[in-house]
Write an enzyme that holds these catalytic residues in place. Structure first.
Site, PDB file in Angstrom:
ATOM      1  CG  HIS A  76     -17.440  -2.207  10.788  1.00 51.60           C
ATOM      2  ND1 HIS A  76     -17.801  -1.164  11.604  1.00 51.60           N
ATOM      3  CD2 HIS A  76     -16.229  -1.873  10.280  1.00 51.60           C
ATOM      4  CE1 HIS A  76     -16.864  -0.228  11.556  1.00 51.60           C
ATOM      5  NE2 HIS A  76     -15.891  -0.648  10.774  1.00 51.60           N
ATOM      6  CG  ASN A 149     -15.727   4.119  12.446  1.00 51.83           C
ATOM      7  OD1 ASN A 149     -16.545   3.301  12.047  1.00 51.83           O
ATOM      8  ND2 ASN A 149     -14.434   3.934  12.354  1.00 51.83           N
ATOM      9  CG  HIS A 340     -18.660   1.184  -2.054  1.00 53.54           C
ATOM     10  ND1 HIS A 340     -17.493   1.832  -1.714  1.00 53.54           N
ATOM     11  CD2 HIS A 340     -18.423   0.630  -3.267  1.00 53.54           C
ATOM     12  CE1 HIS A 340     -16.613   1.679  -2.676  1.00 53.54           C
ATOM     13  NE2 HIS A 340     -17.148   0.956  -3.633  1.00 53.54           N
TER      14      HIS A 340
HETATM   15 FE1  HDD Z   1     -14.328   0.087   6.609  1.00 50.54          FE
HETATM   16  C1  HDD Z   1     -16.909  -2.097   6.688  1.00 50.54           C
HETATM   17  C2  HDD Z   1     -16.163   2.300   8.532  1.00 50.54           C
HETATM   18  C3  HDD Z   1     -11.610   2.178   6.818  1.00 50.54           C
HETATM   19  C4  HDD Z   1     -12.658  -1.923   4.503  1.00 50.54           C
HETATM   20  N1  HDD Z   1     -16.166   0.098   7.444  1.00 50.54           N
HETATM   21  C5  HDD Z   1     -17.088  -0.904   7.355  1.00 50.54           C
HETATM   22  C6  HDD Z   1     -18.274  -0.531   8.054  1.00 50.54           C
HETATM   23  C7  HDD Z   1     -18.064   0.710   8.581  1.00 50.54           C
HETATM   24  C8  HDD Z   1     -16.736   1.109   8.192  1.00 50.54           C
HETATM   25  C9  HDD Z   1     -19.023   1.520   9.413  1.00 50.54           C
HETATM   26  C10 HDD Z   1     -19.517  -1.379   8.207  1.00 50.54           C
HETATM   27  C11 HDD Z   1     -20.551  -1.055   7.180  1.00 50.54           C
HETATM   28  C12 HDD Z   1     -21.776  -1.884   7.425  1.00 50.54           C
HETATM   29  O1  HDD Z   1     -22.462  -1.617   8.430  1.00 50.54           O
HETATM   30  O2  HDD Z   1     -21.999  -2.794   6.645  1.00 50.54           O
HETATM   31  N2  HDD Z   1     -13.946   1.831   7.550  1.00 50.54           N
HETATM   32  C13 HDD Z   1     -14.848   2.626   8.203  1.00 50.54           C
HETATM   33  C14 HDD Z   1     -14.243   3.887   8.512  1.00 50.54           C
HETATM   34  C15 HDD Z   1     -12.963   3.859   8.047  1.00 50.54           C
HETATM   35  C16 HDD Z   1     -12.772   2.575   7.429  1.00 50.54           C
HETATM   36  C17 HDD Z   1     -14.954   5.013   9.227  1.00 50.54           C
HETATM   37  C18 HDD Z   1     -11.916   4.912   8.091  1.00 50.54           C
HETATM   38  C19 HDD Z   1     -12.168   6.180   8.128  1.00 50.54           C
HETATM   39  N3  HDD Z   1     -12.466   0.110   5.845  1.00 50.54           N
HETATM   40  C20 HDD Z   1     -11.507   1.081   6.021  1.00 50.54           C
HETATM   41  C21 HDD Z   1     -10.351   0.777   5.175  1.00 50.54           C
HETATM   42  C22 HDD Z   1     -10.660  -0.381   4.502  1.00 50.54           C
HETATM   43  C23 HDD Z   1     -11.978  -0.782   4.944  1.00 50.54           C
HETATM   44  C24 HDD Z   1      -9.105   1.615   5.092  1.00 50.54           C
HETATM   45  C25 HDD Z   1      -9.862  -1.159   3.507  1.00 50.54           C
HETATM   46  C26 HDD Z   1      -8.913  -0.684   2.773  1.00 50.54           C
HETATM   47  N4  HDD Z   1     -14.689  -1.729   5.823  1.00 50.54           N
HETATM   48  C27 HDD Z   1     -13.877  -2.342   4.928  1.00 50.54           C
HETATM   49  C28 HDD Z   1     -14.468  -3.603   4.355  1.00 50.54           C
HETATM   50  C29 HDD Z   1     -15.861  -3.648   5.059  1.00 50.54           C
HETATM   51  C30 HDD Z   1     -15.830  -2.428   5.938  1.00 50.54           C
HETATM   52  C31 HDD Z   1     -13.619  -4.801   4.466  1.00 50.54           C
HETATM   53  C32 HDD Z   1     -16.219  -4.933   5.780  1.00 50.54           C
HETATM   54  C33 HDD Z   1     -17.653  -5.224   5.449  1.00 50.54           C
HETATM   55  C34 HDD Z   1     -17.975  -4.292   4.392  1.00 50.54           C
HETATM   56  O3  HDD Z   1     -16.892  -3.504   4.128  1.00 50.54           O
HETATM   57  O4  HDD Z   1     -19.016  -4.219   3.802  1.00 50.54           O
HETATM   58  O5  HDD Z   1     -14.582  -3.515   2.986  1.00 50.54           O
END
Ligand code: HDD
Length: 711
Positions: A76, A149, A340
């Site tokens: 993202h 999402n 978060h």
């Molecule tokens: Fe995630 C970012 C949505 C599963 C680990 N995620 C991130 C963002 C969104 C989502 C919208 C961007 C937030 C922003 O604008 O800063 N993610 C989802 C959705 C998921 C999902 C809808 C499943 C239903 N994500 C998911 C899993 C993991 C992560 C299973 C890890 C185990 N996601 C992350 C992250 C991020 C992230 C690596 C990257 C940047 C951040 O968190 O801040 O931790």
């Protein structure tokens, strides 16, 4: 108590204002506040001599510049955001004690960031991808982040697979190609071995994955969450965002071209519309159901690859979110925003969805490498409007100056403060769900059906939407080099819908396999030894709510209509349609062979900001060519005009021609079809009505099978 409306801006804005810096009428200073006399020349030994190390002004400036970049989000990374408010219009007191969901009429400040998933920070907005839809509610009881999402299901069921999924979809590790695209071997290799991804892959192959605008897409919290009321009773909930402008996508050919003409298309669209006062709005929708109801569903509500069909549990619309303010500073706000799923408030709780459970670890962890400190909650954009008091101390870039001697609990030296909310019968307490089970690394049998809902999605689409889906699979798999991977995926498609598999197979020069490949089965059996298992009968075979084309839309608000004009354009031919379109909230943009000014036949001056050189049809929702002999004659000499018309036609968008301009069609491949409700001629009310009605549908779907003109 939720956040009350505050005059002159909301509470979060008032808080942010304290950190705003306005350079207007100010003298340039160093970071230490010393006025800078000369910002153009380094300190040297003589005008032509070497620079001196002593030059603290130069050193500070370059030092800061050298460290301006922070790591982009691991997923993202590409995103755009805006501030707004959430207003509740239906109290949910019966279900939850979260005050922002109980007190109707109050406004809760929000910050919303939309994103693509796979691409880098500077990648195109129009990638075929899920869109992140992350909402930060600044409630009086603390921050609630709904990190969702625009697709209601996810690729995988267990968070432990997330790094693998992301490694597979990101550019390939040896050559860092392709950028912001899933159309490559590693992605399809992975999903062809992970049948649980089939449902979400089907969504990403639909036009939902290439939205017309961030303002025109739905949002979903995806996981099942809990609501918990004052008495401690709990129900399950799925969160939805329903856009008031309708849900619209672009076509894949458009998406690819928009990426070239304006890679910031979505970002620009969001920014400009907020600047113009066209505030995007979504209603918060909730699907509420009990544990007993969930136990009877044909699918497991803890499985994030499953949705709850709206026909099974209707979506109640309980409030409205309006985005009404652009950030002042992209980095400070959009880039530093830290969402978060674990940021929740009393009255909301998690379910045991294993994807959600894993996410609860990942998000604060990632902020540490991205924002560099555990104190990221102190950054202005992340700060709660509810006061923060605890004994957490120090760390890099600590900003709060916490008074007193006692930084431990319990204490007597600090009067026992800060004290437990329990003392006042308040505060967050986890829902006391009973859990007693052996420790296992395993997958529930109830997670083993991977295709029923993928089929539901496909069968709920109109034939034209299905055609786009088949095209998308054909494109993506066509870009895959490994034939074994293509065949393996066809095996998955064959399990979902043999007709769809047949269409894709024919484009790949392959035959539809009988069923899943040995490789797919081998991997699936690692989770479910007796895979494939016969799934229970689904509650619904079709869900119209899943089709974008079937959703009614009565508005043309904020659609962009191109008027192709040149000098001598007839005033009356422009005026009526322009007036009516603008009355409906649409925007008319004049496009002429050159930018500058033109004169109408009546001598009026029209300012032209866009030409065939600067713009392309893909940036517009509809086209009109007004009359005026001289104007039409000039346009006729312009090859780009015909490209513009053909392309609009090919993308099934509404086209209207005045009587004078009708002749332009003689130089095109377009045939007048009686049942094409988006190809209009003439003038007056009939033209206006027909054009507006076609624009409301966004696309002239009936044209889809006949649209093959060169463009
Ligand atoms: Fe995630 C970012 C949505 C599963 C680990 N995620 C991130 C963002 C969104 C989502 C919208 C961007 C937030 C922003 O604008 O800063 N993610 C989802 C959705 C998921 C999902 C809808 C499943 C239903 N994500 C998911 C899993 C993991 C992560 C299973 C890890 C185990 N996601 C992350 C992250 C991020 C992230 C690596 C990257 C940047 C951040 O968190 O801040 O931790």
């Amino acid at each position: 108590m939720a956040t009350k409306k505050t005059k002159g801006g909301n509470e979060k804005k008032v808080q942010l204002n304290k950190d705003m810096v306005d350079n207007k009428d100010k003298i340039l200073t160093t970071n230490q506040g010393v006025n800078v006399h000369d910002n153009n020349n380094t300190l040297k030994a003589g005008e032509r001599g070497p620079s001196l190390l002593e030059d603290f002004i130069f050193r500070e400036k370059i030092f800061h510049f050298d460290h301006e970049r922070i790591p982009e989000r691991i997923v993202h990374a590409r995103g755009s955001a805006a501030h707004g408010t959430f207003t509740l219009y239906k109290s949910l007191k019966k279900y939850t004690r979260a005050s922002f969901l109980c007190d109707t009429g109050t406004e809760t400040p929000v910050f919303v960031r939309f994103s693509t998933v796979a691409g880098s920070k500077g990648s195109t907005d129009l990638a075929r991808d899920a869109r992140g839809f992350a909402v930060k509610f600044y409630t009086h009881e603390g921050i609630f982040d709904l990190v969702g999402n625009n697709i209601p299901v996810f690729f995988i069921q267990d968070a432990i697979n997330f790094p693998d999924l992301i490694h597979a979809v990101k550019p390939e590790p040896d050559n860092e190609m392709p950028q912001a695209a899933s159309a490559h071997d590693t992605f399809w290799d992975f999903v062809s071995l992970m049948p649980e991804a089939a449902h979400m892959v089907m969504w990403t192959m639909s036009d939902r994955a290439i939205p017309r605008s961030l303002r025109m897409m739905e949002g979903f919290g995806i996981h099942t969450f809990r609501l918990v009321n004052e008495k401690g009773d709990s129900v399950f909930v799925k969160f939805h965002w329903k856009p008031l402008l309708g849900v619209h996508g672009v076509a894949w050919d458009e998406a690819q071209k928009i990426s070239g003409f304006d890679a910031d298309f979505h970002r620009r669209d969001l920014w400009e519309n907020i600047e113009k006062g066209n505030y995007p709005e979504w209603e918060l929708g909730l699907q509420i159901f009990t544990q007993e109801e969930a136990d009877k569903f044909s699918f497991d509500v803890l499985d994030p690859t499953k949705l709850v069909p709206e026909e099974l549990v209707p979506v109640q619309r309980v409030g409205k979110m309006t985005l009404n303010r652009n950030p002042e500073n992209f980095f400070a706000e959009t880039e530093q925003a830290a969402f978060h799923p674990g940021h929740i408030v009393p009255g909301i709780d998690f379910s045991d969805d294993p994807l959600l459970q894993g996410r609860l670890f990942s998000y604060s962890d990632t902020q540490l490498s991205r924002l560099g400190s555990t104190n990221f909650h102190e950054l202005p954009i992340n700060r709660s409007v509810a006061p923060v008091h605890n004994n957490q101390r120090d760390g890099f870039m600590r900003r709060d100056i916490v008074k007193g001697k006692a930084s431990y609990f319990p204490n007597s030296l600090g009067g026992g403060c800060p004290y437990h909310a329990m003392m006042e019968g308040r505060g967050f307490g986890s829902y006391p769900e009973k859990v007693s089970a052996p420790k296992v690394r395993g997958r529930s049998k109830s997670f083993a059906d991977h295709f029923t809902q993928a089929r539901l999605f496909y069968q709920s689409q109109t034939p034209e939407e299905q055609a786009h889906i088949a095209d998308a699979y054909s494109f993506e798999l066509g870009k895959v080099g490994g034939v074994a991977i293509r065949k393996r995926y066809l095996g998955i498609l064959a399990e979902i819908d043999r007709d769809l598999a047949g269409k894709v197979a024919s484009r790949l020069g392959l035959r539809v396999p009988k069923g899943l490949s040995e490789d797919t089965l081998r991997f699936a059996r690692q989770n479910h030894p007796d895979y494939p298992v016969k799934p229970p009968k689904p509650e619904v075979e079709k869900s119209p709510a899943l089709s974008m084309a079937m959703q009614k839309n009565n508005s043309i608000a904020t659609r962009k209509i191109a008027f192709l004009v040149a000098g001598g354009v007839a005033d009356n031919s422009v005026d009526q349609l322009k007036k009516e379109l603008e009355k409906g909230g649409a925007e008319v943009v004049f496009i002429a062979p050159d930018v500058g000014n033109i004169k109408t036949s009546g001598g009026q001056k029209i300012e032209i900001g866009h030409s065939f050189l600067t713009d392309a049809s893909v940036l517009y929702d509809g086209l009109y060519v007004p009359g005026g002999e001289k104007s039409v004659k000039t346009l006729q000499k312009e090859p780009d005009v015909f490209h513009f018309i053909h392309e609009m036609y090919r993308h099934c968008k509404p086209l209207a021609f005045s009587e004078d301009a009708e002749q332009l069609l003689e130089h095109t491949y377009i045939k007048k079809e009686k049942n094409d409700k988006g190809l209009l001629f003439g003038s007056g009310n009939t033209l206006v009505k027909g054009f507006i009605s076609a624009l409301k549908s966004h696309r002239v779907w009936e044209r889809e099978p006949k649209r093959k003109v060169p463009a």
